[in-house]
Each structure stands twice: as C-alpha cells, then as structure tokens.
Scaffold this active site. Structure first.
Site, short mmCIF file in Angstrom:
data_model
loop_
_atom_site.label_atom_id
_atom_site.label_comp_id
_atom_site.label_asym_id
_atom_site.label_seq_id
_atom_site.Cartn_x
_atom_site.Cartn_y
_atom_site.Cartn_z
N LYS A 183 -0.12 17.94 4.05
CA LYS A 183 0.64 18.06 2.63
C LYS A 183 -0.36 17.97 1.57
CE LYS A 183 2.36 16.09 -0.63
NZ LYS A 183 1.87 17.07 -1.55
N GLU A 259 -5.01 4.90 1.75
CA GLU A 259 -6.15 4.85 1.15
C GLU A 259 -5.83 5.14 -0.44
OE1 GLU A 259 -9.24 4.57 2.13
OE2 GLU A 259 -8.96 4.73 4.09
N CYS A 293 -11.43 7.44 -6.86
CA CYS A 293 -11.15 6.12 -6.60
C CYS A 293 -12.16 5.17 -6.48
CB CYS A 293 -10.36 6.05 -5.35
SG CYS A 293 -11.34 6.82 -3.89
N GLU A 390 -6.67 1.94 -13.67
CA GLU A 390 -7.66 2.79 -13.03
C GLU A 390 -7.73 3.89 -14.06
OE1 GLU A 390 -6.22 4.92 -9.64
OE2 GLU A 390 -8.16 4.96 -8.90
#
Ligand code: NAP
Length: 487
Positions: A183, A259, A293, A390
């Site tokens: 997906k 992750e 990331c 982040e």
C-alpha cells in the site's frame, strides 16, 4: 506536461493489482495524483476500499504456499531480472518520480539506483537462508533449526522515497518466500504501480505481489490487520501512525517492522575537518529537500567553530538552485504539499519567536507549487519546537555546545533514535561517541548512511526492525526448531 512527461505517466498502470490482474476499484472510484511543483493533476489511479484490500490479501494468501516452495534460485532470478529492468528504465522512472514527488531529477536517478540495489542485494540473499544443527549440552538431543517465510505481508510505504521504500520491503519479502500486499502513499502511487508492472514482467507469479492504492488508508489497513490470513506488517512512516498500527496489529499478533520518524543530530567537534563537516551537513540536511527520516534535524557545533561553520553552511545553502525538479539545473525541488510548507513556516516562526536569528532563507518562495528557501538558523533555544519535532524540510538549525558530554546529552535528549552524524578527526573520540549515542545508525565523517548492504533502522520512537543488510531478510523469516532424539 511535455511529450516525454505525458508518455511516462501514460505508461503506468492505474488500476489495483490483485491476483496478477489490473482491476478497477468498486464503482470506478479514483484518486488524483498531483505534481507538487505546480499543483496540477498528473493522473487518476484506482481508489480501493476495504473490500478490494481483502481480495488482495486473499490472492496473497492463495499464492503463499506455492511461492514459499518456489526454489530460492528462481526467486533470486526474478528479483535479479527486476533489478536489471529498473536500471534499464532508470531515466523513465526518475522522471516519473520527479513528477509525482518533486525531487530534482539527479536525486531521482540516485533513488532509482538505490531502490534497484535492494532487488540485487536480496536476490543474492535469497539463496543463503540458513538453518543450524548442533549437539545439545545433554549430549543426547540434536538441535535442528530451519527458517520459514512468515507468510502474507502488508507493506505500507511513505511518499518521500516513492520507489526505494517499496523495494526495501518487497526485495527481502520475496527473497524469503513471502507474498505481499503493497500500500503506497496516496501522494506517490505511480512509482509503485510502475514497479509492480516491472515485477510482473520479471516473472513474479500471480498473487505474489498485489498493490492497493487508496485515499482511505485507515479503513483499508484496519480490514487487513483484522484478518488472520495476514501474518506480518512492515510499516515506514510517521511515529504517530506507526503507534496506531502497532495497537491494531495486536489483535492477530502480527510480526512487525516499524521504520518511523527521526530527529537526527549532526555533531561537529572542534577537531573536525570543516570542509568535510560542511559537505556532510549539506548532504545530511538537503538530500530530498530535507524530507527524509535521516535528515540532519539538529546541527550541533562546538562553540569555538560555530560562527565559521554557520557562515560556510549559509553560503552553500544560499547558492543552491531551487526550481522544478524537471529543470536539469535544479538542486532543490518543492516540498510535497501545502501542509508541509505550513509546518516548516510554523517551526521557523516559533524559533524566531524564541530569539533565534535567520542566517539565510527563512520563507516560502513564490505561490506556485510548494517551494521553501534553503534556510540556516542560529541561536535556536532547546525549548523551541524545532529541537524536538521532525522538521521534514530544508531548515538547518545550528546549536552550540562546549563539551563532548554536553553534545552527547543534547543528541540523546529526544524520543527518536534513528541516525546521528559525527564529524571529528579523532578515532577514539569517534568511537566513544558511537558507543554513547542512542541511535540505530551513525555516519562518521559522512552525511549519508543509506546502503542496501547495511542494516537500516532505529531505536526508541524511531521504531524497530532492520531493512537491508544481512538482517533485512530475517524480518520475513521465522525460526523453526526440531529436537531430534537420537537415543
Ligand atoms: P505517514 O502519514 O505516517 O504515512 C505513511 C504511510 O502510512 C502512507 O502510506 C500513509 O497513507 C499511511 N497511513 C497514514 N495514516 C494511516 C492510518 N491511519 N492507517 C494506516 N496507514 C496510514 O507518514 P508520511 O508523512 O507519509 O511520511 C513521512 C514520515 O515517514 C516521517 O515521519 C519520516 O521520518 C518517516 N519515514 C521513515 C523512514 C525510516 O526508514 N525510518 C523512511 C522514510 C520516511 P496515505 O499516504 O494515504 O496517508
């Protein structure tokens, strides 16, 4: 779009791949894919609901036993053929990636090669799935271990690396003998659909790889993780969604790989080679426009060199060419969407409100597409949002420290633990710092750690599990042990 762009988008299948067939979603439902450089609709793709997702899982489940029995050499050769085909079509896939995700063509070429490498690496690993045999301490029993595929796996990927996040999961899953339902993110489904076409062309049997595109990931995922034919979930995305999926996966005790997000420190010690450190910071910060990331989120520089470092970093950032990714001279493309622009704008405003000062950049560029200027900020206090959240954009905040202990304390004072970068010419200082950092990966005198041959993954709220390296295939294997009584 010019002729080449129209033809590359037109060549991608737009349906759902279920049991080896391209099918429409119920009622012909479709979702739009936008080009972030100009907000224009690039293509319409099928918009699946839970029913089609369950059909995809049924197909994966039917294909599982046959794929697990397929000789490892055959599985390896299919992956190898897919690697060759991706590389043969590198230009076309790069253009497709730039159109749907925005990154400059040169970066897309790099990602296509990186993505293909997971298929080459795991084609080589497919034939080395070992067990063990040894004498138990009592002397009578023999311990025999073998490794079996976990079973049908759901692979959920984000938009920032539209091809590599898929191959990093599909490669080890197929090598291990698992069937999959992929997906992809709704913003970048085209690369995954093109990839699925390549895998079919390479000889993947019907039902082994299924692809579901959807605008309703929560409902689709809920149906899949609630079905006990699914045995594994591998997720790459935000920590927030990862946490939700873990909770849902408890129902059928799925094997999980997570992750998740990062908040990477990049530490420049006073003995660092400043050229290497500035190069490393540019790469660690600006790869993928900061939408990674692994992006350096907190650049920590020893106070004695912070002024010079910030100046040099600012000069390099200011020289970067910001343009549509399809412009061959572009070095920085647009952010993915308006929400991304709003988020970085708010983070910069918050830092400035807390007394930080902009060295270069600091604001959005134009109102067409989602461009944001490469930015360096100094004097950001630790209690500003940028220190703990982040950033996911081209903002480089520079923090200062006075001692190694302070740098390490700052680096570790985050809930994330994906990657850190350190710059020093001292071997022992590097080694002490590697041991002290709470992260899954560390770049030493380099601003890049991604490598298909190395175990990628984090600790703490960056998740668990490893992708790539010798470890990657074990995420899709389970150990079976037999006690042999020779008595
Ligand atoms: P995201 O919002 O968590 O989405 C990731 C994937 O999950 C997408 O396919 C998304 O589908 C799907 N999703 C969203 N909500 C869901 C739900 N409620 N249930 C099931 N699936 C759901 O993350 P993102 O903004 O796309 O990606 C950026 C994040 O990924 C960052 O935090 C980044 O650090 C992380 N990331 C981590 C790694 C790593 O290896 N550690 C690598 C790359 C990115 P839709 O697109 O349809 O929403």
């Amino acid at each position: 779009m010019n002729g080449a762009e129209i033809s590359v988008v037109a060549g991608v299948p737009k349906g759902l791949l279920i049991g080896g067939e391209w099918v429409e979603a119920a009622g012909g439902a479709q979702l739009a894919v936008e080009n972030p450089a100009n907000s224009e609709v690039l293509a319409m793709v099928a918009d699946a609901g839970p029913a089609e997702a369950l059909e995809a899982l049924a197909a994966a489940s039917r294909a599982q036993a046959g794929w697990a029995k397929t000789p490892p050499r055959t599985r390896a050769e299919i992956l190898r053929a897919a690697f060759e085909e991706i590389m043969r079509r590198q230009e076309e896939l790069s253009l497709l990636m730039t159109l749907e995700m925005g990154k400059p063509l040169a970066e897309s070429r790099g990602e296509v090669a990186y993505a293909a490498e997971f298929f080459r690496w795991f084609s080589e690993e497919a034939v080395r799935i070992n067990g063990d045999f040894y004498i138990s301490p009592d002397g009578n029993t023999r311990v025999l271990t073998t490794r079996a595929p976990v079973g049908p796996s759901l692979l959920i990927t984000p938009w920032n690396f539209p091809l590599a996040m898929g191959t990093r999961k599909i490669g080890p899953a197929l090598a291990a003998g698992c069937t999959v339902v992929l997906k992809p993110a709704k913003q970048t489904p085209l690369c995954s659909l093109a990839l699925a076409g390549i895998l079919i062309g390479a000889g993947v049997p019907k039902g082994v790889v299924n692809v579901i595109t959807t605008s309703n990931p929560a409902a689709v995922t809920e149906a899949l993780v609630g079905d006990d034919r699914l045995r594994k979930l591998s997720f790459t995305g935000s920590t927030e969604v990862g946490r939700e999926l873990m909770a849902k996966s408890s129902q059928h005790l799925l094997r999980l790989s997570m992750e998740l997000g990062g908040n990477a420190p990049l530490i420049v010690f006073e003995d660092a080679d400043l050229d290497k450190a500035v190069d490393g910071a540019m790469l660690a910060k600006m790869r993928n426009m900061g939408e990674a990331c692994t992006a350096a989120n907190r650049i920590m520089v020893h106070r004695s060199i912070a002024g010079e470092f910030s100046l040099r970093l600012g000069e390099r950032m200011e020289r970067l060419k910001v343009a549509e990714g399809t412009d061959p001279t572009a070095e920085v493309g647009p952010l993915i969407d308006q929400a991304a622009v709003s988020k970085v704008t708010a983070l910069v405003a918050d830092a400035l409100g807390h007394g930080a000062e902009v060295v270069v950049g600091g604001s959005r560029i134009g109102d067409r597409g989602y461009f944001f200027a490469p930015t360096v900020i100094r004097g950001v206090p630790r209690h500003s949002r940028m220190f703990s959240e982040e950033i996911f954009g081209p903002i480089a905040p520079v923090y200062e420290f006075d001692s190694d202990a302070e740098a390490i304390e700052m680096a570790n004072s985050t809930s994330y633990g994906l990657v850190a970068y350190i710059f020093t010419e001292s071997f022992s200082r590097a080694h002490r710092t590697i041991e002290a950092l709470d992260t899954g990966m560390i770049g030493v005198n380099q601003g890049f750690v991604s490598n298909a041959a190395a175990p990628f993954g984090g600790v703490k709220h960056s998740g668990f599990g490893r992708e790539g390296g010798f470890e990657g295939i074990h995420e899709y294997l389970t150990v079976k042990y037999a006690a042999l009584n020779l008595g």
